[in-house]
Design an enzyme around this catalytic site. Structure first.
Site, PDB file in Angstrom:
ATOM      1  N   LYS A   1       7.350  -2.529 -13.287  1.00  0.00           N
ATOM      2  CA  LYS A   1       8.163  -2.618 -11.996  1.00  0.00           C
ATOM      3  C   LYS A   1       8.923  -1.108 -11.296  1.00  0.00           C
ATOM      4  CE  LYS A   1       9.071  -7.194 -12.501  1.00  0.00           C
ATOM      5  NZ  LYS A   1       8.222  -7.631 -13.684  1.00  0.00           N
TER       6      LYS A   1
ATOM      7  N   HIS B   1       2.840  -1.556  18.063  1.00  0.00           N
ATOM      8  CA  HIS B   1       3.596  -2.097  17.428  1.00  0.00           C
ATOM      9  C   HIS B   1       4.754  -2.631  18.505  1.00  0.00           C
ATOM     10  CE1 HIS B   1       2.951  -0.452  13.536  1.00  0.00           C
ATOM     11  NE2 HIS B   1       3.883  -1.186  12.917  1.00  0.00           N
TER      12      HIS B   1
END
Length: 432
Positions: free
Chosen positions: A250, A415
């Site tokens: 992780k 966007h």
């Protein structure tokens, strides 16, 4: 004056606008008043247990309705192995990108990509990239290596003792393998790498875990190895830990490209110039110019690997398909590369060394996550390698689309249109 000092002065001035330094510092002191009543915990999930938990919360009914809704007892029970202190579910919209054509060693065909996200424009971007690749004959995707690692650490009094321990470990490799393999029908200890740092020893254990992502399997097998060490090593460690933070679990790490954690996959495609111009509204040369500048930007900023936005698509797919979303920290490490061929076509490739994916275990059995895997045709045993190859193809699609938008000068307008809601796409406008 240094910029950091100016920012600090401004921040302090803001904090002291309506309070003294003494009052500000008092806010940071320990508070010894009795804490609020705990919500009943536990891993068991029944309608009665959940009702008691919500009664203790004493929140407005609309909050309960938003989080819990009308989930039936069978659905509640299906969450029992995946959550503690259950109160409800987080509902994320799922959009469909693709189909993406993948020509892989294990994945063969056209795959729909379920993406769970709150980021507008993301699904549209991956959908466009998938369409581009499919019209170019698909991407070639190859699983290169696989393995899940854990790195227990052992502390000794001296480096000499550490050396004696390592000698015993090498002589006892089959005993170590036997202890690990006995913990699971699927987990198998594949390799072991040793690092000595003074009087500390790190054992990097690499496992095969079948079609599961396999981190729990690897942890349980490593615990058995540690128990064997404690029982049989001629040099007793002063202390040890089942994970000493060397596996890369992780987190992005420099060792990513030296080995594998999860599945290492590469995907590539050659896209004719006319197709690039038709769908991405730019040229292979301009996209390569962008890639070169972005690669140097990545080096200057110290990134591990060089890529545009692997985390976007991977996080959305991981959430939709029941993968461990926290593994995005390592799964999104990789390298994107573009070249212009002699005939003007664009060569594009991605390589990801740490894809942590599985098609059994973990969250893959939850109702909506299993449904998403079924939608892809990748649910159940025997499908994890194909899922990894599809993930690499999806990442390649995303890189082509976002870099195409930046090279064409359309990144901002896309966007504005999709994320700001200034203009709503009409029915049938699917950004192909």
């Amino acid at each position: 004056m240094p910029r950091d000092a100016i920012q600090t002065q401004g921040f302090l001035a803001h904090l002291l606008q309506n309070q003294s330094k003494g009052e500000l510092l008092k806010r940071l002191e320990p508070n010894w008043e009795p804490p609020a009543a705990k919500v009943p915990g536990g891993a068991r999930i029944t309608p009665e247990i959940v009702a008691r938990r919500w009664k203790r919360l004493a929140l407005a009914p609309e909050i309960r309705a938003a989080l819990l809704g009308d989930l039936d007892p069978a659905t509640l029970a299906s969450f029992g192995r995946n959550i503690e202190n259950f109160i409800g579910v987080a509902r994320l919209p799922i959009g469909l990108a693709g189909p993406l054509r993948v020509n892989g060693l294990f994945a063969q065909g056209d795959y729909l990509l379920p993406l769970a996200t709150t980021e507008a424009a993301l699904v549209a971007s991956y959908h466009r990239g998938a369409s581009l690749l499919s019209q170019a004959g698909g991407c070639s995707s190859m699983l290169l290596a696989e393995g899940v690692s854990r790195a227990p650490g052992f502390a000794f009094q001296t480096a000499r003792e550490a050396g004696l321990f390592v000698a015993w470990a090498m002589e006892s490799l089959e005993r170590i393998r036997g202890a690990a393999d006995a913990t699971s029908r699927y987990a198998r200890l594949k390799d072991l790498r040793i690092t000595i740092e003074g009087n500390h020893v790190y054992l990097l254990l690499e496992f095969q875990t079948g079609d599961a992502s396999g981190q729990n399997m690897a942890t349980i097998a490593t615990e058995a190895v540690c128990a064997l060490v404690a029982a049989e090593s001629p040099v007793t460690p002063e202390y040890f830990f089942v994970e000493a933070n060397m596996s890369g679990d992780k987190k992005a790490s420099a060792q990513s490209f030296l080995g594998v954690r999860g599945k290492k996959v590469t995907a590539e495609a050659i896209i004719p110039a006319e197709l690039v111009e038709k769908i991405l509204h730019t040229t292979p040369l301009r996209m390569t110019d962008y890639w070169r500048m972005s690669a140097l930007g990545g080096v200057l900023s110290g990134t591990i690997g060089v890529q545009g936005h692997y985390a976007n698509g991977l996080a959305a797919l991981y959430i939709a398909c029941g993968q461990d979303a926290a593994c995005i920290a390592e799964s999104a490490v990789g390298v994107t590369r573009f070249e212009v061929r002699e005939d003007g076509a664009l060569y594009a490739a991605v390589t990801l060394p740490n894809l942590m994916v599985g098609t059994i275990g973990g969250g893959t059995g939850l109702p909506t996550q299993h449904a998403c895997l079924e939608l892809m045709g990748l649910a159940g045993a025997g499908k994890a390698r194909a899922l990894a190859e599809v993930c690499a193809g999806m990442v390649l699609a995303g890189e082509l689309s976002i870099i195409g938008a930046l090279a064409a000068g359309e990144f901002t307008s896309a966007h504005k249109k999709l994320a700001r809601g200034k203009e709503q796409s009409k029915e049938g406008d699917n950004h192909d």
